[in-house]
Write a protein that holds these residues in place. Structure first.
Motif, PDB file in Angstrom:
ATOM      1  N   PRO A  32      -0.102   4.929   0.366  1.00 47.89           N
ATOM      2  CA  PRO A  32      -1.306   5.740   0.557  1.00 47.89           C
ATOM      3  C   PRO A  32      -1.235   7.176   0.102  1.00 47.89           C
ATOM      4  N   ASP A  36      -6.747   3.677  10.000  1.00 51.17           N
ATOM      5  CA  ASP A  36      -6.307   2.871   8.855  1.00 51.17           C
ATOM      6  C   ASP A  36      -4.834   2.524   8.980  1.00 51.17           C
ATOM      7  N   LEU A  37      -4.090   3.395   9.657  1.00 53.04           N
ATOM      8  CA  LEU A  37      -2.630   3.301   9.663  1.00 53.04           C
ATOM      9  C   LEU A  37      -2.096   3.580  11.066  1.00 53.04           C
ATOM     10  N   THR A  41      -6.461   8.746   3.986  1.00 52.77           N
ATOM     11  CA  THR A  41      -6.100   7.674   4.913  1.00 52.77           C
ATOM     12  C   THR A  41      -5.889   8.293   6.283  1.00 52.77           C
ATOM     13  N   ARG A  42      -6.474   7.707   7.327  1.00 57.38           N
ATOM     14  CA  ARG A  42      -6.372   8.275   8.667  1.00 57.38           C
ATOM     15  C   ARG A  42      -5.488   7.390   9.547  1.00 57.38           C
ATOM     16  N   GLY A  43      -4.504   8.021  10.177  1.00 58.10           N
ATOM     17  CA  GLY A  43      -3.565   7.266  10.991  1.00 58.10           C
ATOM     18  C   GLY A  43      -3.365   7.871  12.357  1.00 58.10           C
ATOM     19  N   CYS A  58       0.833  -1.192   0.000  1.00 55.08           N
ATOM     20  CA  CYS A  58       0.000   0.000   0.000  1.00 55.08           C
ATOM     21  C   CYS A  58       0.875   1.252   0.000  1.00 55.08           C
ATOM     22  N   TYR A  71      -9.809  -6.629  10.865  1.00 57.06           N
ATOM     23  CA  TYR A  71      -9.034  -5.387  10.992  1.00 57.06           C
ATOM     24  C   TYR A  71      -7.538  -5.678  10.938  1.00 57.06           C
ATOM     25  N   PRO A 107      -4.608  -3.076  10.254  1.00 59.38           N
ATOM     26  CA  PRO A 107      -4.147  -1.733   9.879  1.00 59.38           C
ATOM     27  C   PRO A 107      -2.798  -1.767   9.182  1.00 59.38           C
ATOM     28  N   ASP A 108      -2.558  -0.762   8.357  1.00 56.87           N
ATOM     29  CA  ASP A 108      -1.242  -0.595   7.762  1.00 56.87           C
ATOM     30  C   ASP A 108      -0.310  -0.110   8.879  1.00 56.87           C
TER      31      ASP A 108
END
Length: 280
Positions: free
Chosen positions: A7, A93-94, A65-67, A5, A118, A120-121
């Motif tokens: 992002p 997400d990250l 993308t939310r981290g 990925c 789930y 996550p990255d």
């Protein structure tokens, strides 16, 4: 399997205790918005931040993308962060893991958070001399999605400046290791908030060195980063000309606009076009 990925080019980080900035961070044009509960939060406020930042992931209709940047897993706060994330209703997400010096940090994060629904990255913030000594091992962590350069912590630990020249070797080492592992690397933010020329220069140098994107701490930096890291029409035209010449020559060495071109140039041109098509 290592994540493939990628992002996005511009990453913005915002403090967890600045809830008024959450929506703006997610809608400023950055591909990745990271809420921070590490360096921007005082020790006494860690639990408050841990609770408050769940709202960052509850905002509707995210355009990015939310981290989250958690605390180091060698600290009690880092362990508490992982426990809190596991209980969140809305999850990131990250996960950006700071102070990574061993693949074990990535493995622990994955083992603690991965579930059937789930995964996550997980990205590593590389910011210490020991981390750079251990880069080959860190890059082999199966769940590692990418790496981010932590220039401020690295410079503080070795007592060097933050100039491009002072950190060129370090950046180059990170790019080499990340490329060998086929994962993206994101450059550190430019810390001068009000000098767009410095930002543009730093972004151009990072792109030239091989970074996939660049972090920032202010929304006004996002547009410049996106502009620098997005291939121009001229760059794409040149790449297509090289690919066309490669096809016409059957992959043999040829010339394009008076310059010799061969397999490395063909591969680079195809990669540029493929990435542009993927992100368009």
């Amino acid at each position: 399997m290592t994540s493939t990925c990628r992002p996005g080019r511009a990453w913005i980080i915002t403090p967890a205790l600045r809830a008024g900035r959450f929506e703006g961070a997610q809608n400023c044009g950055a591909a990745v918005a990271v809420v921070d509960i590490e360096d921007s939060v005082a020790l006494r406020d860690k639990q408050t931040a841990r609770t408050a930042c769940e709202a960052f992931f509850a905002l509707p209709d995210p355009t990015c993308t939310r981290g989250i940047r958690i605390n180091s897993l060698t600290t009690l706060d880092g362990i508490k962060d992982i426990a809190a994330l596991a209980a969140y209703t809305h999850r990131p997400d990250l996960i950006l893991v700071p102070k990574v010096e061993s693949p074990r940090d990535i493995e622990l994060t994955a083992a603690s958070l991965d579930t059937d629904g789930y995964t996550p990255d997980i990205w590593a913030l590389i910011e210490s001399p020991r981390a750079f000594n251990n880069l080959p091992g860190i890059m082999r962590a199966p769940r590692l999605g990418g790496v981010v350069f932590g220039s401020a912590d690295y410079a503080a630990s070795v007592g060097c400046g933050l100039s491009w020249e002072a950190l060129r070797y370090t950046r180059s080492s990170l790019i080499n290791a990340a490329t060998a592992a086929d994962i993206p690397a994101i450059d550190a933010p430019t810390w001068e908030l009000h000098n767009p020329d410095t930002l543009r220069r730093d972004a151009e140098l990072a792109k030239e060195l091989g970074f996939y994107g660049k972090g920032c701490v202010h929304p006004r930096h996002v547009e410049v980063i996106n502009e620098v890291f997005t291939p121009t029409a001229e760059e794409l035209s040149q790449a297509r000309a090289i690919v066309a010449a490669a096809d016409a020559s059957g992959g043999s060495v040829t010339t394009v606009n008076g310059q010799m071109r061969g397999t490395p140039f063909f591969n680079a041109a195809r990669a540029l076009i493929a990435d542009a098509d993927r992100t368009s």
